[in-house]
Motif scaffolding. Sequence first.
Motif, PDB file in Angstrom:
ATOM      1  N   LEU A  81       0.826  -1.211   0.000  1.00  0.00           N
ATOM      2  CA  LEU A  81       0.000   0.000   0.000  1.00  0.00           C
ATOM      3  C   LEU A  81       0.859   1.259   0.000  1.00  0.00           C
ATOM      4  O   LEU A  81       0.496   2.269  -0.623  1.00  0.00           O
ATOM      5  N   GLY A  82       2.000   1.200   0.698  1.00  0.00           N
ATOM      6  CA  GLY A  82       2.908   2.340   0.692  1.00  0.00           C
ATOM      7  C   GLY A  82       3.463   2.620  -0.690  1.00  0.00           C
ATOM      8  O   GLY A  82       3.565   3.781  -1.121  1.00  0.00           O
ATOM      9  N   ARG A  83       3.828   1.560  -1.405  1.00  0.00           N
ATOM     10  CA  ARG A  83       4.318   1.740  -2.781  1.00  0.00           C
ATOM     11  C   ARG A  83       3.198   2.223  -3.692  1.00  0.00           C
ATOM     12  O   ARG A  83       3.425   3.067  -4.577  1.00  0.00           O
ATOM     13  N   LYS A  84       2.012   1.671  -3.505  1.00  0.00           N
ATOM     14  CA  LYS A  84       0.887   2.013  -4.380  1.00  0.00           C
ATOM     15  C   LYS A  84       0.540   3.491  -4.285  1.00  0.00           C
ATOM     16  O   LYS A  84       0.261   4.139  -5.306  1.00  0.00           O
ATOM     17  N   THR A  85       0.548   4.010  -3.062  1.00  0.00           N
ATOM     18  CA  THR A  85       0.101   5.386  -2.850  1.00  0.00           C
ATOM     19  C   THR A  85       1.239   6.393  -2.746  1.00  0.00           C
ATOM     20  O   THR A  85       1.017   7.592  -2.891  1.00  0.00           O
ATOM     21  N   GLY A  86       2.444   5.907  -2.436  1.00  0.00           N
ATOM     22  CA  GLY A  86       3.551   6.823  -2.179  1.00  0.00           C
ATOM     23  C   GLY A  86       3.444   7.512  -0.838  1.00  0.00           C
ATOM     24  O   GLY A  86       4.124   8.518  -0.595  1.00  0.00           O
ATOM     25  N   LYS A  87       2.622   6.967   0.061  1.00  0.00           N
ATOM     26  CA  LYS A  87       2.402   7.595   1.363  1.00  0.00           C
ATOM     27  C   LYS A  87       2.986   6.738   2.488  1.00  0.00           C
ATOM     28  O   LYS A  87       2.848   5.519   2.478  1.00  0.00           O
ATOM     29  N   PHE A  88       3.626   7.413   3.430  1.00  0.00           N
ATOM     30  CA  PHE A  88       4.122   6.803   4.672  1.00  0.00           C
ATOM     31  C   PHE A  88       5.180   5.726   4.424  1.00  0.00           C
ATOM     32  O   PHE A  88       5.442   4.901   5.306  1.00  0.00           O
ATOM     33  N   TYR A  89       5.774   5.743   3.244  1.00  0.00           N
ATOM     34  CA  TYR A  89       6.819   4.775   2.874  1.00  0.00           C
ATOM     35  C   TYR A  89       7.759   5.487   1.910  1.00  0.00           C
ATOM     36  O   TYR A  89       7.506   5.527   0.712  1.00  0.00           O
ATOM     37  N   VAL A  99      12.870   2.784   7.654  1.00  0.00           N
ATOM     38  CA  VAL A  99      11.493   2.365   7.907  1.00  0.00           C
ATOM     39  C   VAL A  99      11.394   0.845   7.909  1.00  0.00           C
ATOM     40  O   VAL A  99      10.753   0.237   8.782  1.00  0.00           O
ATOM     41  N   GLU A 100      12.049   0.195   6.949  1.00  0.00           N
ATOM     42  CA  GLU A 100      11.970  -1.262   6.846  1.00  0.00           C
ATOM     43  C   GLU A 100      12.637  -1.954   8.027  1.00  0.00           C
ATOM     44  O   GLU A 100      12.168  -3.022   8.463  1.00  0.00           O
ATOM     45  N   GLU A 101      13.700  -1.378   8.550  1.00  0.00           N
ATOM     46  CA  GLU A 101      14.333  -1.958   9.737  1.00  0.00           C
ATOM     47  C   GLU A 101      13.339  -2.067  10.884  1.00  0.00           C
ATOM     48  O   GLU A 101      13.228  -3.112  11.545  1.00  0.00           O
ATOM     49  N   TRP A 102      12.597  -0.985  11.111  1.00  0.00           N
ATOM     50  CA  TRP A 102      11.666  -0.976  12.231  1.00  0.00           C
ATOM     51  C   TRP A 102      10.391  -1.748  11.929  1.00  0.00           C
ATOM     52  O   TRP A 102       9.766  -2.311  12.846  1.00  0.00           O
ATOM     53  N   LEU A 103      10.026  -1.840  10.663  1.00  0.00           N
ATOM     54  CA  LEU A 103       8.923  -2.713  10.281  1.00  0.00           C
ATOM     55  C   LEU A 103       9.291  -4.172  10.577  1.00  0.00           C
ATOM     56  O   LEU A 103       8.502  -4.917  11.172  1.00  0.00           O
ATOM     57  N   MET A 104      10.509  -4.580  10.179  1.00  0.00           N
ATOM     58  CA  MET A 104      10.943  -5.955  10.428  1.00  0.00           C
ATOM     59  C   MET A 104      11.164  -6.208  11.916  1.00  0.00           C
ATOM     60  O   MET A 104      10.951  -7.322  12.405  1.00  0.00           O
ATOM     61  N   TRP A 105      11.563  -5.191  12.637  1.00  0.00           N
ATOM     62  CA  TRP A 105      11.702  -5.302  14.103  1.00  0.00           C
ATOM     63  C   TRP A 105      10.353  -5.654  14.714  1.00  0.00           C
ATOM     64  O   TRP A 105      10.269  -6.496  15.607  1.00  0.00           O
ATOM     65  N   GLN A 106       9.311  -5.035  14.222  1.00  0.00           N
ATOM     66  CA  GLN A 106       7.977  -5.390  14.714  1.00  0.00           C
ATOM     67  C   GLN A 106       7.588  -6.790  14.282  1.00  0.00           C
ATOM     68  O   GLN A 106       7.093  -7.591  15.099  1.00  0.00           O
ATOM     69  N   VAL A 161       9.188   6.608  14.874  1.00  0.00           N
ATOM     70  CA  VAL A 161      10.318   5.682  14.980  1.00  0.00           C
ATOM     71  C   VAL A 161      11.335   5.813  13.857  1.00  0.00           C
ATOM     72  O   VAL A 161      12.508   5.489  14.045  1.00  0.00           O
ATOM     73  N   ALA A 162      10.909   6.290  12.686  1.00  0.00           N
ATOM     74  CA  ALA A 162      11.837   6.352  11.548  1.00  0.00           C
ATOM     75  C   ALA A 162      11.549   7.591  10.721  1.00  0.00           C
ATOM     76  O   ALA A 162      10.887   7.519   9.682  1.00  0.00           O
ATOM     77  N   GLY A 163      12.041   8.736  11.196  1.00  0.00           N
ATOM     78  CA  GLY A 163      11.776   9.981  10.477  1.00  0.00           C
ATOM     79  C   GLY A 163      10.335  10.409  10.678  1.00  0.00           C
ATOM     80  O   GLY A 163       9.838  10.477  11.802  1.00  0.00           O
ATOM     81  N   ASP A 164       9.654  10.693   9.569  1.00  0.00           N
ATOM     82  CA  ASP A 164       8.248  11.083   9.644  1.00  0.00           C
ATOM     83  C   ASP A 164       7.382   9.861   9.964  1.00  0.00           C
ATOM     84  O   ASP A 164       7.818   8.717   9.870  1.00  0.00           O
ATOM     85  N   TYR A 165       6.135  10.129  10.320  1.00  0.00           N
ATOM     86  CA  TYR A 165       5.156   9.066  10.532  1.00  0.00           C
ATOM     87  C   TYR A 165       5.149   8.133   9.327  1.00  0.00           C
ATOM     88  O   TYR A 165       5.091   8.578   8.180  1.00  0.00           O
ATOM     89  N   SER A 166       5.213   6.824   9.580  1.00  0.00           N
ATOM     90  CA  SER A 166       5.393   5.879   8.487  1.00  0.00           C
ATOM     91  C   SER A 166       4.702   4.554   8.778  1.00  0.00           C
ATOM     92  O   SER A 166       4.114   4.352   9.852  1.00  0.00           O
TER      93      SER A 166
END
Length: 236
Positions: A81-89, A99-106, A161-166
């Motif tokens: 969805l982030g790639r599709k919209t260009g938002k929050f990613y 962003v991906e580091e903290w996504l994978m951390w979760q 957690v990683a720059g802007d809200y993501s």
Amino acid sequence: MSKPIELYFWPTPNGFKAAIALLEMGLPFDLHLIDIGKGDQFQPHFLKISPNNRIPAIVDPDGPGGKPIPVFESGAILQYLGRKTGKFYPSDERARVEVEEWLMWQMGGVGPMAGQANHFLRYAPAMDPPQVLPYAQDRYRNEVSRLYGVLDRRLAGREYVAGDYSIADIAIWPWVRSWENQEQDITQFPNVSAWLDRIAARPAVQAAVELGKEARSNLPHDKNAQKVLFGQGARS
């Protein structure tokens, strides 16, 4: 005009992740409740979309090349969805890696460990016969506490957690909001506490957590649901 995305959902932390993303990104969707306590996740039509019999899952009728695409696994849904919209990613590679580091951390840490803590602290003691396992309770309670400490240090001097809200915040928040079920003392993590409130104030987040609220079964005390959720093996 694009057709709505089909969201297969139940009000769990992972379910909320997909719902928050859709609402934050302004994507219309049709909601399909998958009652995991009744075994809806094992229905053939759902398994075609989510072969791991887990929610959430989506079907985007306007996928790549204008053709429908199913996506299962909550982290993959957020990235799609982030790639599709260009938002929050972010598209910048350094920012995206963060962003991906903290996504994978979760995905690899907070989600599994908090889930196990919740199971051994809330579900197992309510089973018949009760399963009170102090070692398992301490093991996962302590590991969740360690992870909260990691997050608290990360959020020192940061709003997100990683720059802007993501999508990283979107992924982590639904798990950490259940700190009481994981028997955590949130006062020990002031940066996390402030971050929880910051995310909770967002209208899209507030709307997401209301989805399916009336339909949720009486877990952890529903014995039939326990059998469905915790009695499955490879041949089930």
